[in-house]
Every structure is written in C-alpha cells, then in structure tokens.
Design an enzyme around this catalytic site. Structure first.
Site, mmCIF file in Angstrom:
data_model
loop_
_atom_site.group_PDB
_atom_site.id
_atom_site.type_symbol
_atom_site.label_atom_id
_atom_site.label_comp_id
_atom_site.label_asym_id
_atom_site.label_seq_id
_atom_site.Cartn_x
_atom_site.Cartn_y
_atom_site.Cartn_z
ATOM 1 N N HIS A 177 -3.835 -33.392 17.291
ATOM 2 C CA HIS A 177 -2.665 -34.144 17.759
ATOM 3 C C HIS A 177 -1.605 -33.217 18.333
ATOM 4 O O HIS A 177 -0.444 -33.599 18.472
ATOM 5 C CB HIS A 177 -2.101 -34.979 16.605
ATOM 6 C CG HIS A 177 -3.119 -35.963 16.100
ATOM 7 N ND1 HIS A 177 -3.305 -37.204 16.671
ATOM 8 C CD2 HIS A 177 -4.070 -35.843 15.133
ATOM 9 C CE1 HIS A 177 -4.296 -37.824 16.048
ATOM 10 N NE2 HIS A 177 -4.790 -37.019 15.114
ATOM 11 N N GLU A 194 -4.958 -6.710 14.762
ATOM 12 C CA GLU A 194 -4.465 -5.398 14.322
ATOM 13 C C GLU A 194 -5.613 -4.385 14.351
ATOM 14 O O GLU A 194 -5.389 -3.193 14.519
ATOM 15 C CB GLU A 194 -3.855 -5.488 12.915
ATOM 16 C CG GLU A 194 -2.962 -4.304 12.587
ATOM 17 C CD GLU A 194 -2.099 -4.502 11.338
ATOM 18 O OE1 GLU A 194 -0.915 -4.828 11.463
ATOM 19 O OE2 GLU A 194 -2.642 -4.339 10.221
ATOM 20 N N LYS A 221 0.840 -1.197 0.000
ATOM 21 C CA LYS A 221 0.000 0.000 0.000
ATOM 22 C C LYS A 221 0.880 1.255 0.000
ATOM 23 O O LYS A 221 0.697 2.159 -0.791
ATOM 24 C CB LYS A 221 -0.902 -0.036 1.239
ATOM 25 C CG LYS A 221 -1.827 1.123 1.376
ATOM 26 C CD LYS A 221 -2.800 0.905 2.523
ATOM 27 C CE LYS A 221 -3.509 2.205 2.861
ATOM 28 N NZ LYS A 221 -4.475 2.063 3.939
ATOM 29 N N GLY A 245 -4.950 -2.193 4.865
ATOM 30 C CA GLY A 245 -4.160 -3.338 4.394
ATOM 31 C C GLY A 245 -4.855 -4.669 4.649
ATOM 32 O O GLY A 245 -4.941 -5.527 3.768
ATOM 33 N N ARG A 246 -5.405 -4.855 5.866
ATOM 34 C CA ARG A 246 -6.015 -6.143 6.211
ATOM 35 C C ARG A 246 -7.390 -6.331 5.584
ATOM 36 O O ARG A 246 -8.007 -7.381 5.752
ATOM 37 C CB ARG A 246 -6.074 -6.298 7.734
ATOM 38 C CG ARG A 246 -6.641 -5.098 8.471
ATOM 39 C CD ARG A 246 -6.260 -5.135 9.946
ATOM 40 N NE ARG A 246 -6.716 -3.967 10.688
ATOM 41 C CZ ARG A 246 -6.051 -2.820 10.791
ATOM 42 N NH1 ARG A 246 -4.894 -2.678 10.159
ATOM 43 N NH2 ARG A 246 -6.514 -1.809 11.495
ATOM 44 N N LYS A 271 9.031 -0.419 14.057
ATOM 45 C CA LYS A 271 9.601 -0.141 12.722
ATOM 46 C C LYS A 271 10.662 0.944 12.822
ATOM 47 O O LYS A 271 11.739 0.836 12.240
ATOM 48 C CB LYS A 271 8.499 0.342 11.769
ATOM 49 C CG LYS A 271 7.528 -0.716 11.314
ATOM 50 C CD LYS A 271 6.593 -0.106 10.268
ATOM 51 C CE LYS A 271 5.407 -0.992 9.982
ATOM 52 N NZ LYS A 271 4.410 -0.381 9.121
ATOM 53 N N GLU A 275 10.542 -4.639 4.570
ATOM 54 C CA GLU A 275 10.646 -6.034 4.133
ATOM 55 C C GLU A 275 10.338 -6.173 2.639
ATOM 56 O O GLU A 275 11.067 -6.823 1.885
ATOM 57 C CB GLU A 275 9.639 -6.910 4.911
ATOM 58 C CG GLU A 275 9.894 -7.021 6.388
ATOM 59 C CD GLU A 275 9.119 -5.988 7.204
ATOM 60 O OE1 GLU A 275 8.915 -4.854 6.722
ATOM 61 O OE2 GLU A 275 8.724 -6.328 8.331
HETATM 62 O O1 LIG Z 1 1.088 -2.768 2.259
HETATM 63 P P1 LIG Z 1 2.182 -2.140 3.051
HETATM 64 O O2 LIG Z 1 2.134 -0.645 3.031
HETATM 65 O O3 LIG Z 1 3.525 -2.658 2.610
HETATM 66 O O4 LIG Z 1 1.977 -2.542 4.565
HETATM 67 C C1 LIG Z 1 2.009 -3.879 4.962
HETATM 68 C C2 LIG Z 1 1.407 -4.077 6.327
HETATM 69 O O5 LIG Z 1 2.076 -3.304 7.295
HETATM 70 C C3 LIG Z 1 1.161 -2.835 8.267
HETATM 71 O O6 LIG Z 1 1.050 -1.466 8.114
HETATM 72 C C4 LIG Z 1 1.572 -3.157 9.665
HETATM 73 O O7 LIG Z 1 2.917 -3.276 9.836
HETATM 74 C C5 LIG Z 1 -0.139 -3.552 7.935
HETATM 75 O O8 LIG Z 1 -1.248 -2.881 8.384
HETATM 76 C C6 LIG Z 1 -0.041 -3.676 6.469
HETATM 77 O O9 LIG Z 1 -0.939 -4.620 5.985
#
Ligand SMILES: O=P(O)(O)OC[C@H]1O[C@](O)(CO)[C@@H](O)[C@@H]1O
Length: 540
Positions: free
Chosen positions: A380, A349, A203, A263-264, A508, A209
């Site tokens: 199990h 979240e 987003k 995002g979620r 972060k 990452e």
């Molecule tokens: O889509 P982006 O901006 O890379 O964010 C990834 C994820 O990081 C978050 O902001 C939380 O770390 C989530 O809400 C989101 O889904």
C-alpha cells in the site's frame, strides 16, 4: 578457464538472449522450471528462483565466475582465520562464534576456546537475569533490559529479538541507538529504574552515540537510586576492557568479543546477550546451530544447490549485467520488519565500495542499494512502482508456511498476498487482456484506448521467494547466515574487502569538530556556510 573479464564479457553478450524473453511464457511453457530453479535445505527451507530472467546458460556462466574467483577457497581461508581483512590486518571469524567448528587460532589465541568460555559466561548471566538470581540495587528481579548500542551493536540484536518474539519469555527488551536524546527519553518514560538493566553494547566503547546514551542512562539510575546503584544496573558487551572499566563497569559484568568479529556480524557473540535474555540459552544455542548449518551448506553444496551462492549470483547478474541499482527485501512477516534495515548494514557497509582489496578501482559497480519493508504494508506504499515504475527492482520475498502465534486465518491472507505479488510481478497483464476485460464490462472503444495503457502491467519483473516452515530460532540463524554468505561471495567476486568500513569515518571526525563549534557558538574555518544561520535559529 576463461578469465574474469572474459566471463563478464560473455555474461554481457548473453543478456541479448533475453531480448524476447518473458517470465509469463518461461513459466507457462516449462512445468519443471520450479524443480530446476529451486533449492531445498533441511526439508523446511526453499529458495524458489524460478521467476528470474535466467536460463541454464546464465547459471553456467555465473558458476564459472564463482570458480574463477575461488569463492569456496576464500571462504575456507576466512574460516581458517587467515587475515582476509587486509586494510585492518584482521582475521574474520564470525563463523567460529556459532561453535561446532575445528579448532582455530589467530596470533596464538585459541579462538574456539575463548568463544566457548565467553559464551558460557554470558549465557549464565542471561539465565540469572531471567530467573531473577541476578538482582537490582533494590534487590528486585529485572523486568526490563535496555540495549544501548548502534549499527551492528543494535541492528542485529534488535532485529533478532523482534523476529523471535514468539519464542520470548524473558524480561521486556528495549533498544536505544540514536544520539537524539528523544530515543532514550521515550524509552525510559515508562520504565522503573529499580528494575531496569542496561547493556552497553559497543565493540570499540568509544562510539559517540552509544557513550552519550550510556552516560545519560547512568545519570538516570544515579538520580533515582543513588551513587552506588549503577554497578548492579549495567553490563558491557565490548572488546575494549580499559574503556569499560573507565566507564565504571566491572570486568565481571563485561562480556568480551574480539577484533575479528565485525560489528555487522556480531549478533552471534556477546552482542547477542539481549537475545539470550529474551529467548533463553537453549534457544540461543538453536539460533547458533542454524547459522552453523548454513555455514556447512555454503562450504559444501555444489553451486546449483547452494543457496547463498545462487542468491549472490542472481544479485550480481542484475547489478552488473542489467544495471539494477537497488534490490528490495520484502518479508511477509511483521516480526521481520527490521530485517531490511539489518541487511542494509550487512550488504551496504560490507560491499558499498569502489576500490578493490588491492587498492585499484573496481571495474563495475558493487553493492546495490538495499531497501524494503514488511508485506503487506509495502503493497500500500511503494509496490505501485515495483509493478509499473521505470526501474526494474529485483525483490526477495520471505514467508513462513506456518505462523508463530498469529491467527491462522490472517496468516492465510498473508500467504495469499505474498504469492499473488510474485505472480503479478512475473506475469504482468497484457494490453490485449486488459482491453478484452474492459470491453466485456461494456466500456466504449474510445475510453478503452485511453484507459488500457494505464491498466497494463509489463510484468517480467524478477523475484526470489524464500519459503520456510516456521520462523524458529534455528531458521532465523540460517536466514541471517544465508545473507552473510551471499554478501561474502559477492565481495569476493568484486574483489572488495567486505570487512572494513572506512567510509563512515570522515563524517564521525567532522561531527566531533562541529560539536566543538556548536558548543562554543564560534564558526571554525572549515565549518559550513549555513553554520551562522543555524546559530541564529538557536539563539531565538
Ligand atoms: O560497536 P561500536 O564500536 O559502537 O560500533 C558501532 C557501529 O559503528 C560502525 O563502526 C560504523 O559507524 C559499525 O560498523 C558498527 O557496527
């Protein structure tokens, strides 16, 4: 009508009505309990909530709570594009992504029109990748698609693609999220760069990452196919056009979404592109239509016939009146193995907060810990504790009546195990019954005294069952939206803003500072005491 605090007080006092309650007798004494405590939707999806420590009075009190909090009105505000995410000053409009809604505008932007335009673009791209008209740098059809994203830009599309494997007929889908280089490395090990397409899903297009993995993926393409190759091998799913272009992906290869998509809640947007490539545009539309059906159900069904409201109500009942700190999600469907992880982000979240939308502390704990795994595997591993452990863990069981393409006889075993577990959790096994059986087996009284307590199950453990005909795209759309609305309704009752996530920011920022220290080898003032030990291990 009584105020929220009065209603919470009534609910707390009402708990004493269950001092002598046991599901064993509640189910045995009332042959109509399933009829009274179940909801069916569209003739192929049932919520069976008959195995809960509830009575009609419980439901009346919970319904009043929902009315007092104006859950329905808040949902109408959300769907109309009101700024309900106040801390980020944003509308929340994932419902508009499913299509088929009245026109919505936000700050002069015609949301419905923009959603449709982008959807047509990304579905056309999906078709092109599937039929081989969109080709690689070496003029070949793509065999593999790698989604590079994390959190909502990974969990949703990853879970849905796996869940709908029975409906998949596109290129192979892969998902890379972790900044641990082993994730991308392991994924690329068996892939051919000449036929691999990367979707960079973010987003913000700034997430550490995702950007690290995207850069490494581009280096892999450049090192094997040359400097000119990435243009044909990358597309972006993002709200940040400038950052996408700066990365080197052209705007024709960018499928946008908007700040009013959390995002979620984004799998319905361009973030769903890997799903559309895997199952095709028509099935993707069916997936959206499932969510739309659940939106309508949530908006219109009366409380006692409303699945998301009932699930939210039960969850509140256990979290706040019975102090259950965790809730388990147990899909008896191997392809839903990532559903608990997806719901963890959705619920924790969204509602894992201690402050209300108005900045004041919440008077009772919000989101429980959500966890779980696919049945029968969990049986199990951790079910021992579900049956005989000290904590009561309300569980959601999910199962399809018909398998998608597994063998019928094994599906019968899956069904039997699922039904057996909900029965065992509810009924338990009385000491009297255990003693009688051991005596019948010829065990001495002495030994029975020692063994019986271990073999006794208290039972009376609450479960919901979501029983559906088959896990089709339409069904999965409904199931996801069901949980989205459950989380929404709970957020309204607790008064939290379910659509921000400030709690993930601090870590972060600190990681970025520590990265500088680790790279330079010099401990900064605020770095942890263990830093020098870490550096000494790295030096060896
Ligand atoms: O889509 P982006 O901006 O890379 O964010 C990834 C994820 O990081 C978050 O902001 C939380 O770390 C989530 O809400 C989101 O889904």
């Amino acid at each position: 009508m009584a105020s929220m605090e009065v209603l919470w007080g009534d609910l707390l006092r009402h708990r004493a009505d269950f001092d002598k309650f046991h599901l064993r007798s509640a189910l045995a004494d009332d042959p109509y309990r399933f009829n009274r405590y179940s909801i069916e939707m569209e003739g192929d999806l049932t919520l069976d909530y008959s195995r809960h420590r509830i009575s009609d009075k419980t439901l009346l009190l919970l319904e009043s709570l929902f009315e007092q909090a104006e859950v329905r009105g808040r949902f109408a505000d959300m769907c109309a594009g009101k700024i309900i995410n106040e801390t980020e000053h944003r509308a929340v409009l994932h419902t508009a992504l499913r299509g088929g809604v009245d026109e919505v505008s936000v700050n002069g932007q015609n949301v419905t029109k923009d959603v449709e335009e982008v959807k047509q673009r990304f579905l056309a791209f999906a078709s092109g990748v599937r039929d081989g008209t969109i080709r690689s740098h070496t003029d070949e059809a793509f065999t593999d698609v790698v989604n590079v994203g994390i959190g909502g830009s990974d969990l949703g599309p990853r879970m849905v693609t796996q869940a709908l494997k029975g409906w998949t007929d596109g290129p192979n889908a892969h998902f890379v999220s972790n900044v641990d280089g082993a994730h991308l490395g392991d994924c690329l090990e068996n892939l051919n760069p000449a036929t691999t397409l990367f979707l960079v899903a973010s987003k913000t297009f700034t997430t550490q990452e995702t950007m690290a993995n995207a850069r490494a993926a581009r280096n892999w393409i450049v090192s094997t196919l040359g400097e000119d190759a990435p243009g044909a091998h990358f597309a972006a799913l993002s709200t940040n056009a400038d950052a996408v272009q700066a990365f080197g992906i052209s705007t024709e290869r960018m499928f946008e979404f908007w700040d009013w998509v959390g995002g979620r809640y984004s799998v319905w947007s361009a973030i769903g592109l890997p799903v559309a490539i895997a199952i095709g545009p028509e099935r993707f539309e069916e997936f959206l239509s499932g969510a739309r059906a659940m939106d309508e159900h949530f908006a219109t069904a009366p409380f006692r016939a409303n699945m998301p409201m009932m699930m939210a109500a039960l969850s509140l009942w256990y979290r706040n009146i019975w102090a259950c700190g965790t809730q388990a999600i147990l899909p008896y469907d191997q392809r839903l193995e990532n559903f608990p992880a997806f719901l963890q982000q959705l619920d924790m979240e969204s509602n894992g907060k201690m402050v209300r939308q108005n900045g004041k502390p919440i008077s009772r704990p919000a989101s429980p810990v959500i966890w779980g795994s696919a049945g029968t595997n969990g049986q199990h591993a951790f079910y021992q504790s579900l049956h005989q452990g000290a904590d009561m863990v309300p569980c959601d069981f999910l199962i399809a009546a018909k398998p998608t393409d597994a063998s019928e006889d094994q599906h019968e075993m899956l069904l039997a195990n699922c039904l057996a577990q909900i029965e065992a959790l509810a009924f338990g096994r009385s000491e009297e019954n255990v003693r009688a059986q051991l005596a019948a087996e010829g065990m001495s009284d002495d030994k029975i005294d020692r063994i019986a307590p271990h073999r006794t199950f208290a039972g009376n453990r609450p479960t919901s069952l979501l029983l559906y005909e088959q896990l089709t795209p339409h069904m999965l759309g409904r199931l996801i939206a069901l949980y989205e609305h459950k989380v929404f309704a709970q957020g309204v009752i607790w008064g939290v803003n379910s659509f921000d996530q400030w709690g993930v920011e601090l870590g972060k920022v600190m990681a970025n500072r520590l990265l500088g220290s680790i790279q330079s080898g010099e401990k900064g003032e605020e770095d942890p005491a263990v830093f020098q030990r870490l550096m000494s291990y790295r030096a060896d």
